[in-house]
Scaffold this active site. Structure first.
Site, mmCIF file in Angstrom:
data_model
loop_
_atom_site.group_PDB
_atom_site.id
_atom_site.type_symbol
_atom_site.label_atom_id
_atom_site.label_comp_id
_atom_site.label_asym_id
_atom_site.label_seq_id
_atom_site.Cartn_x
_atom_site.Cartn_y
_atom_site.Cartn_z
ATOM 1 N N CYS A 202 -37.003 2.235 24.828
ATOM 2 C CA CYS A 202 -38.498 2.777 24.021
ATOM 3 C C CYS A 202 -39.524 2.544 24.901
ATOM 4 O O CYS A 202 -39.552 1.757 25.980
ATOM 5 C CB CYS A 202 -38.234 1.347 22.992
ATOM 6 S SG CYS A 202 -40.422 1.410 22.353
ATOM 7 N N ASP A 209 -32.143 1.928 23.903
ATOM 8 C CA ASP A 209 -31.756 2.651 22.509
ATOM 9 C C ASP A 209 -30.240 3.582 22.782
ATOM 10 O O ASP A 209 -30.087 4.004 23.957
ATOM 11 C CB ASP A 209 -32.735 3.520 22.200
ATOM 12 C CG ASP A 209 -34.112 3.251 21.723
ATOM 13 O OD1 ASP A 209 -34.505 1.980 20.974
ATOM 14 O OD2 ASP A 209 -35.388 3.358 22.358
#
Length: 296
Positions: A202, A209
């Site tokens: 992120c 992620d």
């Protein structure tokens, strides 16, 4: 990429009243300018910004709840279809908080909920967002778990003695560091492959992620699975939103392989009750159906 908003706050107040203003838009242009895909290329690279706008971002929300007129909690799974041509995306945590804000709001019907969600999300991204609610006790073919099509390249480096270095940024040059990228005779059939090892961070919180990447590509150039895997692994320390990562991959594959047809999609794992699934295609006719994987 510098992004500010509720996602970066250290403490969070969860709303208990309907709060559409909590939705925080992020301009897609920020990610696309960072990609820097030039528009003066031939073929698929022409009008590059428009090319990156062909596709859909599918969002699934698994913590959707509201009240009926009796005051009873209702729960559902929601799918949001955001066109890639929208000027904005929505910050994921603001999206979660917005969904929480309707938890104690009464609605006369499920359709009323769908209509409200579509209205608010469309206003945020400045484009028409389609919304569908799915009941938990119904079998919906669109929400069933599938397996990606094509060859899994996760083990493409199993026989290599060369260590895979950690890259600070995605490196498209890795795609060409092989003698296998050569002209081939049969270019009429798409080559389909997927990889479960996609990882990025992120850009605000630096949280990881994880996702599965799938590609369908028709090109006169041979795809080297080992080189492709090294390229995908170069995203492991990259800070970028899901949509930007998929668009970067789409742009890089377009530049290196000059495909006549290309589809790049990713299924990211759930965070905060929401998963995000961007897909970009060279032609809208190549757009696949939305789907879920076992990790979601």
């Amino acid at each position: 990429m510098s992004i500010h908003g509720i996602l970066g706050e250290q403490t969070t107040d969860y709303p208990t009243q309907y709060s559409p203003d909590i939705l925080y838009p992020i301009a897609r242009s920020l990610g696309r300018e960072a990609i820097g895909w030039q528009a003066d290329k031939s073929g698929i690279g022409e009008a590059s910004i428009d090319r990156l706008s062909i596709g859909v971002d599918w969002w699934h929300a698994f913590e959707v709840s509201w009240l009926n007129l009796q005051g009873l909690s209702q729960v559902a799974i929601a799918r949001f279809c955001v066109p890639a041509s929208s000027p904005n995306i929505v910050e994921s945590k603001s999206f979660k908080l917005y969904l929480n804000s309707i938890n104690f709001t009464e609605f006369a019907s499920w359709q009323e909920v769908e209509t409200l969600l579509a209205k608010d999300l469309s206003a945020c991204v400045q484009a028409d967002v389609q919304v569908a609610l799915f009941a938990l006790n119904d079998q919906h073919s669109e929400m069933l778990i599938i397996q990606p099509e094509g060859i899994c390249i996760d083990d493409a480096l199993a026989n290599s003695s060369q260590k895979v270095a950690l890259s600070a940024h995605p490196d498209a040059a890795l795609l060409t560091q092989t003698s296998s990228v050569v002209e081939k005779e049969d270019s009429g059939e798409p080559y389909q492959f997927y990889c479960n090892l996609l990882r990025s961070n992120c850009p605000v919180t630096n949280q990881p992620d994880w996702g599965t990447l799938a590609v369908s590509i028709t090109s006169q150039k041979q795809i080297d699975n080992a080189a492709m895997l090294r390229y995908i692994l170069s995203y492991r320390q990259h800070n970028g939103f899901h949509e930007q990562c998929v668009e970067q991959i789409f742009a890089d594959l377009s530049e290196v392989y000059e495909p006549s047809e290309l589809m790049v999609r990713a299924w990211y794992t759930r965070r905060g009750g929401i998963d995000i699934n961007p897909c970009r295609v060279s032609d809208i006719s190549l757009l696949p159906k939305p789907s879920r994987l076992i990790r979601q």
